[in-house]
Design a protein around this motif. Structure first.
Motif, PDB file in Angstrom:
ATOM      1  N   THR A  42      53.290  38.261  27.763  1.00  0.00           N
ATOM      2  CA  THR A  42      54.368  37.587  29.206  1.00  0.00           C
ATOM      3  C   THR A  42      53.895  36.404  30.103  1.00  0.00           C
ATOM      4  N   SER A  43      53.492  35.836  30.643  1.00  0.00           N
ATOM      5  CA  SER A  43      53.280  35.059  31.521  1.00  0.00           C
ATOM      6  C   SER A  43      52.899  35.950  32.736  1.00  0.00           C
TER       7      SER A  43
ATOM      8  N   LYS B 124      54.101  45.488  33.691  1.00  0.00           N
ATOM      9  CA  LYS B 124      52.816  45.013  34.749  1.00  0.00           C
ATOM     10  C   LYS B 124      52.489  46.013  36.159  1.00  0.00           C
TER      11      LYS B 124
ATOM     12  N   SER C 279      52.799  36.995  36.630  1.00  0.00           N
ATOM     13  CA  SER C 279      52.052  36.419  37.960  1.00  0.00           C
ATOM     14  C   SER C 279      52.193  37.370  39.471  1.00  0.00           C
ATOM     15  N   HIS C 280      52.514  39.000  38.291  1.00  0.00           N
ATOM     16  CA  HIS C 280      52.367  39.529  40.100  1.00  0.00           C
ATOM     17  C   HIS C 280      51.643  40.719  38.798  1.00  0.00           C
TER      18      HIS C 280
ATOM     19  N   SER D   7      50.115  40.188  43.142  1.00  0.00           N
ATOM     20  CA  SER D   7      50.077  39.000  42.944  1.00  0.00           C
ATOM     21  C   SER D   7      48.597  38.949  41.725  1.00  0.00           C
ATOM     22  N   TYR D   8      48.872  38.466  40.842  1.00  0.00           N
ATOM     23  CA  TYR D   8      48.370  37.818  39.577  1.00  0.00           C
ATOM     24  C   TYR D   8      46.696  37.174  40.937  1.00  0.00           C
ATOM     25  N   THR D   9      46.867  36.586  41.560  1.00  0.00           N
ATOM     26  CA  THR D   9      45.790  35.680  42.127  1.00  0.00           C
ATOM     27  C   THR D   9      45.283  37.220  42.925  1.00  0.00           C
TER      28      THR D   9
END
Length: 314
Positions: free
Chosen positions: A7-8, A172, A10-11, A93-95
């Motif tokens: 998956t992409s 995730k 984002s969090h 978040s991923y960042t």
């Protein structure tokens, strides 16, 4: 693994230390208290060193940087952990996760390097006492601290870069209270071979190299101290190293237990408990270890308290 599970991201979801609802309030209170003690204790050490001219020597310049590192180290993790205890989503978040990983690695490495230069300071102070002011000048201390910062950021950048290359599965959930390297690697859908290789090579060199330097410094110190004829002189020399050795033992013992082992044998539950020791426990204890075992710090503190009493009750 089937590509349909990729998956992409984002969090992530940080599950925290415990998922039991009845333990959330006690955990929040305990970690809030530990964080408060950590911040206030280390700020007190920094303030005391800055305000006391007798402490403006290399040993305490390094100690103030260690205290600042401890504040930053814990602040990278604990505020988000406290926020997530009562959060219904526990999302990061991923960042934000990569940023937390970066600063966690950076300040862990910084503590590692500062402990090494503090060992060098003790080596010069005991083995080359008469040349101490000429060898460890203020300019050299500044350069050493700047080098510690530069190496720490490069070390963190390298590991975060390899972490950013991983692809994560649809699940995730991170079974940890922060974005730890091994916890993230456990939920990756792609090979973590390069990440593990970097931890066990570059990471091992950074950690074991500093530890070897500390060990060599203290081996030289012991040889010099054993030649001191009086027992009182030996005790005085060793007493200046006791605080540093205590911190070194706790920090490197827990750090090595978590990271320098195969990923397959990594236990998330045990890893969380041990991680608490060096991310929250050790930074909280450092001000007490150094103040209770250090006559200069205690003396400066008593003078500072006397000045405060004079100021408020004159």
């Amino acid at each position: 693994m089937d590509n349909s599970n990729w998956t992409s991201v984002s969090h992530f979801v940080l599950l925290g230390i415990s998922t039991h609802p009845e333990e959330q309030i006690p955990l929040f209170l305990v970690f809030s208290l530990m964080y408060t003690i950590n911040i206030s204790g280390n700020l007190a050490i920094i303030t005391l060193i800055l305000s006391a001219p007798c402490l403006h020597i290399p040993m305490y310049i390094f100690l103030s940087n260690l205290a600042l590192t401890d504040i930053c180290f814990t602040s990278t993790i604990v505020p988000k952990m406290l926020q997530n205890i009562f959060s219904p989503t526990k999302v990061i978040s991923y960042t934000g996760c990569l940023a937390q990983t970066y600063f966690f690695i950076c300040f862990a490495a910084m503590e590692n390097f500062i402990l090494a230069v503090m060992a060098y300071d003790r080596y010069i102070a005991i083995c080359n006492a008469f040349h101490y002011p000429m060898i460890l000048t203020r300019m050299l201390c500044v350069k050493m601290v700047m080098m510690c910062h530069a190496l720490s950021h490069l070390h963190a950048l390298l590991h975060t870069f390899f972490m950013g290359r991983l692809i994560f599965c649809a699940d995730k959930r991170i079974p940890h209270f922060f974005c730890d390297l091994y916890a993230l690697m456990k939920i990756s859908c792609t090979s973590t071979y390069l990440n593990t290789l970097m931890i066990h090579t570059e990471g091992a060199v950074v950690i074991s190299g500093a530890l070897a330097f500390i060990t060599a410094s203290y081996a030289c110190i012991i040889l010099v101290v054993l030649r001191i004829p009086s027992a009182k002189g030996k005790w005085k020399a060793f007493s200046t190293c006791g605080s540093h050795l205590t911190v070194v033992a706790i920090f490197y013992g827990t750090l090595s237990w978590v990271y320098f082992r195969p990923l397959s044998s990594y236990s998330v539950t045990k890893g969380r408990i041990v991680t608490v020791v060096y991310t929250v426990g050790t930074p909280m204890l450092n001000p007490f270890i150094y103040s209770l075992r250090n006559g200069d710090v205690k003396g400066a503190f008593m003078k500072w308290m006397s000045r405060m009493q004079t100021f408020f009750f004159r």
